[in-house]
Design a protein around this motif. Structure first.
Motif, PDB file in Angstrom:
ATOM      1  N   VAL A  53     -21.397  12.885   0.154  1.00  0.00           N
ATOM      2  CA  VAL A  53     -20.367  13.871   0.476  1.00  0.00           C
ATOM      3  C   VAL A  53     -19.787  13.539   1.848  1.00  0.00           C
ATOM      4  N   ILE A  54     -18.469  13.331   1.898  1.00  0.00           N
ATOM      5  CA  ILE A  54     -17.803  12.910   3.131  1.00  0.00           C
ATOM      6  C   ILE A  54     -16.920  14.046   3.639  1.00  0.00           C
ATOM      7  N   TYR A  55     -17.011  14.294   4.935  1.00  0.00           N
ATOM      8  CA  TYR A  55     -16.223  15.349   5.568  1.00  0.00           C
ATOM      9  C   TYR A  55     -15.308  14.747   6.633  1.00  0.00           C
ATOM     10  N   ALA A  56     -14.197  15.426   6.872  1.00  0.00           N
ATOM     11  CA  ALA A  56     -13.290  15.040   7.956  1.00  0.00           C
ATOM     12  C   ALA A  56     -12.771  16.314   8.611  1.00  0.00           C
ATOM     13  N   SER A  57     -12.586  16.271   9.917  1.00  0.00           N
ATOM     14  CA  SER A  57     -12.088  17.461  10.613  1.00  0.00           C
ATOM     15  C   SER A  57     -10.603  17.640  10.341  1.00  0.00           C
ATOM     16  N   ASP A  58     -10.197  18.900  10.169  1.00  0.00           N
ATOM     17  CA  ASP A  58      -8.785  19.205   9.942  1.00  0.00           C
ATOM     18  C   ASP A  58      -8.063  19.360  11.278  1.00  0.00           C
ATOM     19  N   ASN A  59      -6.825  19.829  11.224  1.00  0.00           N
ATOM     20  CA  ASN A  59      -6.024  19.951  12.449  1.00  0.00           C
ATOM     21  C   ASN A  59      -6.579  20.978  13.422  1.00  0.00           C
ATOM     22  N   ARG A 101      -9.584   6.812   3.118  1.00  0.00           N
ATOM     23  CA  ARG A 101      -8.318   6.541   3.801  1.00  0.00           C
ATOM     24  C   ARG A 101      -7.410   7.776   3.761  1.00  0.00           C
ATOM     25  N   GLY A 102      -6.205   7.583   4.296  1.00  0.00           N
ATOM     26  CA  GLY A 102      -5.213   8.644   4.269  1.00  0.00           C
ATOM     27  C   GLY A 102      -5.077   9.408   5.573  1.00  0.00           C
ATOM     28  N   PHE A 103      -5.595   8.837   6.682  1.00  0.00           N
ATOM     29  CA  PHE A 103      -5.564   9.532   7.966  1.00  0.00           C
ATOM     30  C   PHE A 103      -4.713   8.761   8.974  1.00  0.00           C
ATOM     31  N   ASP A 104      -4.130   9.497   9.923  1.00  0.00           N
ATOM     32  CA  ASP A 104      -3.338   8.847  10.963  1.00  0.00           C
ATOM     33  C   ASP A 104      -4.265   8.266  12.032  1.00  0.00           C
ATOM     34  N   ASP A 105      -3.670   7.614  13.014  1.00  0.00           N
ATOM     35  CA  ASP A 105      -4.467   6.915  14.026  1.00  0.00           C
ATOM     36  C   ASP A 105      -4.783   7.814  15.219  1.00  0.00           C
ATOM     37  N   LYS A 106      -5.267   9.013  14.934  1.00  0.00           N
ATOM     38  CA  LYS A 106      -5.710   9.940  15.967  1.00  0.00           C
ATOM     39  C   LYS A 106      -7.201  10.200  15.804  1.00  0.00           C
ATOM     40  N   GLU A 107      -7.880  10.380  16.929  1.00  0.00           N
ATOM     41  CA  GLU A 107      -9.323  10.590  16.870  1.00  0.00           C
ATOM     42  C   GLU A 107      -9.649  11.887  16.137  1.00  0.00           C
ATOM     43  N   ARG A 108     -10.645  11.800  15.267  1.00  0.00           N
ATOM     44  CA  ARG A 108     -11.130  12.986  14.577  1.00  0.00           C
ATOM     45  C   ARG A 108     -12.598  12.774  14.227  1.00  0.00           C
ATOM     46  N   THR A 109     -13.252  13.852  13.835  1.00  0.00           N
ATOM     47  CA  THR A 109     -14.662  13.780  13.470  1.00  0.00           C
ATOM     48  C   THR A 109     -14.798  13.535  11.973  1.00  0.00           C
ATOM     49  N   PHE A 110     -15.643  12.585  11.631  1.00  0.00           N
ATOM     50  CA  PHE A 110     -16.013  12.337  10.238  1.00  0.00           C
ATOM     51  C   PHE A 110     -17.514  12.562  10.108  1.00  0.00           C
ATOM     52  N   ALA A 111     -17.938  13.020   8.950  1.00  0.00           N
ATOM     53  CA  ALA A 111     -19.359  13.293   8.737  1.00  0.00           C
ATOM     54  C   ALA A 111     -19.731  12.975   7.297  1.00  0.00           C
ATOM     55  N   VAL A 112     -21.031  12.816   7.064  1.00  0.00           N
ATOM     56  CA  VAL A 112     -21.503  12.469   5.727  1.00  0.00           C
ATOM     57  C   VAL A 112     -22.892  13.045   5.509  1.00  0.00           C
ATOM     58  N   LYS A 113     -23.173  13.436   4.275  1.00  0.00           N
ATOM     59  CA  LYS A 113     -24.524  13.835   3.884  1.00  0.00           C
ATOM     60  C   LYS A 113     -24.777  13.332   2.470  1.00  0.00           C
ATOM     61  N   ILE A 114     -26.049  13.310   2.074  1.00  0.00           N
ATOM     62  CA  ILE A 114     -26.445  12.849   0.747  1.00  0.00           C
ATOM     63  C   ILE A 114     -26.997  14.033  -0.041  1.00  0.00           C
ATOM     64  N   ARG A 115     -26.607  14.125  -1.308  1.00  0.00           N
ATOM     65  CA  ARG A 115     -27.068  15.203  -2.179  1.00  0.00           C
ATOM     66  C   ARG A 115     -27.554  14.598  -3.491  1.00  0.00           C
TER      67      ARG A 115
END
Length: 423
Positions: free
Chosen positions: A158-164, A186-200
């Motif tokens: 499960v992959i997460y990405a921070s929104d605006n 993919r699908g993100f602009d070149d601005k820093e953001r937080t990404f996260a992942v967990k296993i289920r």
């Protein structure tokens, strides 16, 4: 006459009614009420998230199966093993805490014997094993994940990405059981953001969450202009010609956006030339991020579809062309020992860079299924490029070997390139 037949008719009616209201027994009738004996535990083998309980069954002639029941994540679970085996497989625990499993025998009359408690201590569960190996790196338009799953159990990544607003939201879920996996979000602009992942896993066990801050590389698709346009062939010495007169397998077919059927580029059949070279002019200077390659679909993972190849790149090939004649084989084709590539490949003084050695990964050779093979072939083979590669415009392809074992012939349906256009 009416009085004579009234009683028999009434009798038949009441008999039919009685039959309709009688509950009919379905299934094997009980043969006895004697409970079966108990198992004798031979040994317990710990497994990731569970254990194998190896036992000796009692000698009851009407024994049907052996059953285990236990609590898992707040719910009672049970599993069984037929009388033709001697092993109960216990699965689903999300930690290594000791557990007690109740094991009993069931006979053909449905009688359950006395339960025998069996203590187990699961090994590290798969969700934790995969979590420990997962790695996130910056990629074009997002992040790339790699992981290992040595026991090949099905898990969800499960992959997460921070929104605006900075809140983590679920961006994608990858279902996998391959021993070594890779996926790019993919699908993100070149601005820093937080990404996260967990296993289920399928029992609802979850790993911890691993997160990090990443700035995706900017990317846009390099325009193709429907073939014969922005992307085109650039001739360099010893490049393989295309003169198969009875086909339309022309070079520009690789840039027309068509990835199905027999629409492709096919190199010349003869005379034999090894290695096969050809050069692509991207039409503009690009900070290259990634590329995709599509196979000729009718031949799948076979024939002249490339299995291994190398790419070289330069912003301008003219300096090396001015310095080295077109018949200088050691520079353009093979070195003094007859080994490809020529010296151009490492001539950074004149602007050449090696993009990399690449190999197509067939999923079924890595624990995947034939359907996985087909899905990858249809969606295209994707490869990241070293972000330290300088801006380039010309890409030279060198064939190493095809899936059919050829080194002097290749066919490719389509190319796609992504990166940042410099000019």
């Amino acid at each position: 006459m009416k009085t004579k037949y009234f009683m028999p008719v009434l009798f038949l009616f009441l008999s039919a009614l009685l039959v309709c209201c009688t509950e009919e027994f379905v299934g094997q009738p009980s043969t006895d009420s004697t409970s079966p004996g108990t198992i004798s535990v031979v040994k317990v083998e710990s497994t990731p998230g569970g254990a194998n309980i190896i036992y000796k069954a009692p000698s009851d002639p009407d024994l049907l199966y052996v059953k285990a029941y236990y609590e898992l994540n707040g719910k009672m679970q049970n599993t069984s093993a037929s009388l033709y085996t001697d092993t109960l497989k216990i699965v689903g625990f999300g930690n290594t805490d000791p557990q007690t499993i109740q094991v009993c025998c069931v006979d053909r009359s449905g009688n359950e014997g006395k339960a025998v408690p069996v203590d187990i201590k699961p090994l590290t569960p798969v969700v934790e094993q995969v979590f420990e190996t997962i790695h996130m790196v910056t990629a074009s338009g997002g992040i790339q994940l790699t992981w290992e799953n040595k026991v090949r159990e099905s898990v969800a990544i499960v992959i997460y990405a921070s929104d605006n607003n900075g809140y983590l939201t679920e961006a994608d879920v990858v279902y996998t059981s391959v021993p070594k996996g890779k996926y790019t979000l993919r699908g993100f602009d070149d601005k820093e953001r937080t990404f996260a992942v967990k296993i289920r896993d399928r029992w609802g066990n979850n790993s911890e969450i691993k997160e990090g801050k990443f700035t995706p590389y900017f990317e846009e698709e390099i325009p193709k202009e429907n073939g014969k346009g922005a992307m085109k062939r650039y001739w360099l010495p010893f490049d393989n010609p295309t003169n198969i007169s009875w086909t339309n397998f022309e070079f520009w077919n690789m840039f027309d956006g068509i990835t199905v059927g027999e629409n492709m580029f096919h190199t010349n059949y003869g005379p034999p030339q090894s290695p096969v070279y050809f050069t692509i002019d991207l039409g503009c200077l690009v900070k290259l991020g990634r590329y995709k390659l599509w196979y000729r679909q009718n031949t799948g993972w076979g024939h002249h579809n490339p299995r291994k190849w190398r790419l070289y790149a330069t912003a301008d090939p003219k300096p090396s062309q001015d310095a080295h004649p077109s018949d200088e084989e050691e520079y353009w084709n093979k070195d003094a020992n007859g080994v490809p590539p020529g010296k151009f490949a490492t001539d950074t003084a004149l602007g050449w860079y090696k993009v990399g050695d690449f190999e197509a990964e067939k999923p079924s050779l890595n624990g995947g299924s034939p359907q996985d093979d087909n899905d990858v072939m249809l969606s295209g083979l994707e490869f990241e490029v070293d972000p330290n590669l300088p801006p380039v415009r010309y890409i030279r392809f060198e064939l190493v070997i095809t899936w059919g074992g050829a080194t002097d012939n290749v066919h490719i349906s389509e190319w796609g390139f992504w990166g940042k256009i410099i000019k």
